[in-house]
Scaffold this motif. Structure first.
Motif, short mmCIF file in Angstrom:
data_model
loop_
_atom_site.label_atom_id
_atom_site.label_comp_id
_atom_site.label_asym_id
_atom_site.label_seq_id
_atom_site.Cartn_x
_atom_site.Cartn_y
_atom_site.Cartn_z
N LYS A 28 12.79 8.40 57.83
CA LYS A 28 13.32 7.90 56.56
C LYS A 28 13.84 6.48 56.75
CE LYS A 28 14.70 12.45 54.94
NZ LYS A 28 15.86 13.30 54.61
N LYS A 29 13.74 5.69 55.69
CA LYS A 29 14.21 4.29 55.72
C LYS A 29 15.52 4.15 54.97
CE LYS A 29 10.46 2.64 57.66
NZ LYS A 29 10.43 2.07 58.96
N THR A 30 16.37 3.25 55.45
CA THR A 30 17.60 2.92 54.74
C THR A 30 17.57 1.44 54.39
OG1 THR A 30 18.83 2.41 56.75
CG2 THR A 30 18.95 4.67 55.96
N GLU A 31 18.24 1.10 53.33
CA GLU A 31 18.33 -0.29 52.89
C GLU A 31 19.78 -0.75 52.98
OE1 GLU A 31 16.81 -0.32 48.90
OE2 GLU A 31 14.73 -0.22 49.57
N GLY A 32 19.96 -1.94 53.52
CA GLY A 32 21.27 -2.57 53.57
C GLY A 32 21.24 -3.87 52.79
N SER A 33 22.22 -4.09 51.98
CA SER A 33 22.25 -5.30 51.14
C SER A 33 22.65 -6.52 51.96
CB SER A 33 23.23 -5.10 50.00
OG SER A 33 22.82 -4.02 49.20
N ILE A 34 21.94 -7.61 51.76
CA ILE A 34 22.23 -8.88 52.43
C ILE A 34 22.88 -9.85 51.44
CG2 ILE A 34 21.21 -10.89 53.58
CD1 ILE A 34 20.82 -8.43 55.26
N ALA A 35 22.22 -10.08 50.31
CA ALA A 35 22.71 -11.04 49.32
C ALA A 35 22.22 -10.64 47.94
CB ALA A 35 22.20 -12.44 49.65
#
Length: 115
Positions: free
Chosen positions: A57-64
């Motif tokens: 599974k993939k996770t997303e982390g916010s950058i900007a």
């Protein structure tokens, strides 16, 4: 009022080019990748990684995040703090130029976006 189709294409082109320059080498992208999405009046740059306890599974982390304020014709820039909330980027809070917003994200002298 939503962003026009012309503005969406422009965002896709400029932010897409920026993200492409920041992406890791192709052989590393299964471990870390950079992407973006457009939602409403905003675009968000994301970091994509395998989930720590389930690599399938993939996770997303916010950058900007940047939001276009149509009434003022400016972009407002935000960064994600440790509290999980978006905060205005005080060093460069807004600009009429999308290119200047991307430059501010790239320069990032305090490591708010790229650590």
């Amino acid at each position: 009022m939503a962003i026009s189709e012309f503005e969406i294409k422009r965002i896709e082109k400029l932010v897409g080019q920026y993200v492409e320059r920041r992406r890791p080498a192709a052989h590393l992208r299964h471990q870390l990748d950079i992407s973006f999405r457009i939602t409403g009046q905003s675009f968000e740059i994301l970091e994509i990684r395998p989930q720590w306890n389930d690599p399938t599974k993939k996770t997303e982390g916010s950058i900007a995040k940047a939001t276009f304020v149509k009434s003022q014709k400016i972009w407002k820039l935000y960064w994600m703090r440790a509290d999980g909330k978006w905060h205005g980027y005080q060093l460069f809070p807004s600009s009429a130029s999308l290119e200047k917003i991307l430059e501010a994200i790239e320069q990032d002298p305090h490591g708010c976006f790229w650590g």
